[in-house]
Design a protein around this motif. Structure first.
Motif, PDB file in Angstrom:
ATOM      1  N   ASP A   1       2.548  -3.147   4.026  1.00 53.84           N
ATOM      2  CA  ASP A   1       3.729  -2.659   3.322  1.00 53.84           C
ATOM      3  C   ASP A   1       4.976  -3.058   4.091  1.00 53.84           C
ATOM      4  OD1 ASP A   1       4.018  -0.660   0.818  1.00 53.84           O
ATOM      5  OD2 ASP A   1       5.783  -0.576   2.107  1.00 53.84           O
ATOM      6  N   ILE A   2       6.070  -3.163   3.385  1.00 53.32           N
ATOM      7  CA  ILE A   2       7.331  -3.565   4.004  1.00 53.32           C
ATOM      8  C   ILE A   2       8.090  -2.377   4.581  1.00 53.32           C
ATOM      9  CG2 ILE A   2       8.747  -3.386   1.915  1.00 53.32           C
ATOM     10  CD1 ILE A   2       9.962  -6.131   2.888  1.00 53.32           C
TER      11      ILE A   2
ATOM     12  N   CYS B   1       0.798  -1.234   0.000  1.00 52.64           N
ATOM     13  CA  CYS B   1       0.000   0.000   0.000  1.00 52.64           C
ATOM     14  C   CYS B   1       0.825   1.277   0.000  1.00 52.64           C
ATOM     15  CB  CYS B   1      -0.954   0.015   1.193  1.00 52.64           C
ATOM     16  SG  CYS B   1      -0.151   0.181   2.802  1.00 52.64           S
ATOM     17  N   GLY B   2       2.121   1.171   0.225  1.00 52.70           N
ATOM     18  CA  GLY B   2       2.938   2.378   0.237  1.00 52.70           C
ATOM     19  C   GLY B   2       2.423   3.375   1.252  1.00 52.70           C
ATOM     20  N   ASP B   3       2.274   4.615   0.839  1.00 49.65           N
ATOM     21  CA  ASP B   3       1.864   5.682   1.766  1.00 49.65           C
ATOM     22  C   ASP B   3       0.361   5.735   2.012  1.00 49.65           C
ATOM     23  OD1 ASP B   3       0.900   6.738  -0.603  1.00 49.65           O
ATOM     24  OD2 ASP B   3       2.182   8.506  -0.568  1.00 49.65           O
TER      25      ASP B   3
ATOM     26  N   ARG C   1      -2.877   8.719   7.397  1.00 53.63           N
ATOM     27  CA  ARG C   1      -4.078   8.926   6.573  1.00 53.63           C
ATOM     28  C   ARG C   1      -5.288   8.189   7.165  1.00 53.63           C
ATOM     29  NH1 ARG C   1      -2.722  10.710   1.230  1.00 53.63           N
ATOM     30  NH2 ARG C   1      -0.514  10.449   0.741  1.00 53.63           N
ATOM     31  N   GLY C   2      -5.088   7.553   8.318  1.00 54.46           N
ATOM     32  CA  GLY C   2      -6.189   6.836   8.960  1.00 54.46           C
ATOM     33  C   GLY C   2      -6.392   5.418   8.454  1.00 54.46           C
ATOM     34  N   ILE C   3      -5.380   4.871   7.798  1.00 51.15           N
ATOM     35  CA  ILE C   3      -5.461   3.519   7.247  1.00 51.15           C
ATOM     36  C   ILE C   3      -4.960   2.522   8.287  1.00 51.15           C
ATOM     37  CG2 ILE C   3      -4.726   2.004   5.357  1.00 51.15           C
ATOM     38  CD1 ILE C   3      -6.283   4.549   4.432  1.00 51.15           C
ATOM     39  N   SER C   4      -5.630   1.377   8.396  1.00 49.13           N
ATOM     40  CA  SER C   4      -5.163   0.290   9.253  1.00 49.13           C
ATOM     41  C   SER C   4      -4.076  -0.465   8.484  1.00 49.13           C
ATOM     42  CB  SER C   4      -6.318  -0.649   9.597  1.00 49.13           C
ATOM     43  OG  SER C   4      -5.843  -1.757  10.337  1.00 49.13           O
ATOM     44  N   VAL C   5      -2.827  -0.314   8.912  1.00 49.62           N
ATOM     45  CA  VAL C   5      -1.697  -0.866   8.171  1.00 49.62           C
ATOM     46  C   VAL C   5      -0.873  -1.780   9.064  1.00 49.62           C
ATOM     47  CG1 VAL C   5       0.378  -0.308   6.849  1.00 49.62           C
ATOM     48  CG2 VAL C   5      -1.546   1.246   6.817  1.00 49.62           C
ATOM     49  N   LYS C   6      -0.433  -2.870   8.465  1.00 46.99           N
ATOM     50  CA  LYS C   6       0.498  -3.774   9.137  1.00 46.99           C
ATOM     51  C   LYS C   6       1.756  -3.862   8.295  1.00 46.99           C
ATOM     52  CE  LYS C   6      -2.892  -6.382  11.625  1.00 46.99           C
ATOM     53  NZ  LYS C   6      -3.149  -7.617  12.317  1.00 46.99           N
ATOM     54  N   ASP C   7       2.873  -4.038   8.979  1.00 44.51           N
ATOM     55  CA  ASP C   7       4.109  -4.202   8.224  1.00 44.51           C
ATOM     56  C   ASP C   7       4.140  -5.610   7.636  1.00 44.51           C
ATOM     57  OD1 ASP C   7       5.157  -6.033  10.174  1.00 44.51           O
ATOM     58  OD2 ASP C   7       5.895  -4.355  11.346  1.00 44.51           O
TER      59      ASP C   7
ATOM     60  N   GLN D   1       3.226   6.705   7.102  1.00 44.50           N
ATOM     61  CA  GLN D   1       2.503   7.654   6.258  1.00 44.50           C
ATOM     62  C   GLN D   1       1.046   7.214   6.072  1.00 44.50           C
ATOM     63  OE1 GLN D   1       3.906  10.670   4.892  1.00 44.50           O
ATOM     64  NE2 GLN D   1       5.258  10.066   6.545  1.00 44.50           N
ATOM     65  N   ALA D   2       0.850   5.930   5.827  1.00 47.50           N
ATOM     66  CA  ALA D   2      -0.506   5.407   5.633  1.00 47.50           C
ATOM     67  C   ALA D   2      -1.323   5.528   6.920  1.00 47.50           C
ATOM     68  CB  ALA D   2      -0.445   3.959   5.159  1.00 47.50           C
TER      69      ALA D   2
END
Length: 108
Positions: free
Chosen positions: A79-80, A59-61, A91-97, A87-88
């Motif tokens: 994203d790695i 997903c990048g940023d 933006r309020g995104i639920s992100v996992k590495d 950054q994501a």
């Protein structure tokens, strides 16, 4: 006889190292990137106009996921890059590495 070799680094930080702020800088304000994302967003929303769940692997940023209205869409990213994940999340995104990217609950 075929042989298989794992040539990937075993340390995730070694893989993620090149994907820092400098890597993402040229893409930040790229109008072509935004145009492609807009077209893909419109295609998905046409298929699911009432929303749902969306997962962006790599997903990048989080720019692409930010197109999806949070009231209608559960937005998930993987994203790695620690920089991109931060950054994501901004933006309020639920992100996992990458290392934990497949830890989402079953059927989520």
């Amino acid at each position: 006889m075929l042989e298989s070799h794992n040539i990937q680094p075993t340390n995730d930080s070694a893989i993620a190292a090149p994907y820092d702020e400098n890597y993402f800088a040229p893409y930040k304000d790229d109008p072509v990137r935004r145009q492609v994302m807009t077209a893909e967003y419109q295609r998905i929303v046409a298929l699911r106009p009432k929303g749902g769940k969306v997962l962006d692997v790599g997903c990048g940023d989080g720019l692409f996921l930010s197109f999806f209205e949070p009231k209608l869409w559960e937005r998930y990213g993987i994203d790695i890059s620690p920089y991109a994940c931060d950054q994501a999340r901004g933006r309020g995104i639920s992100v996992k590495d990458y290392a934990h990217g497949y830890d989402y609950p079953e059927r989520s």
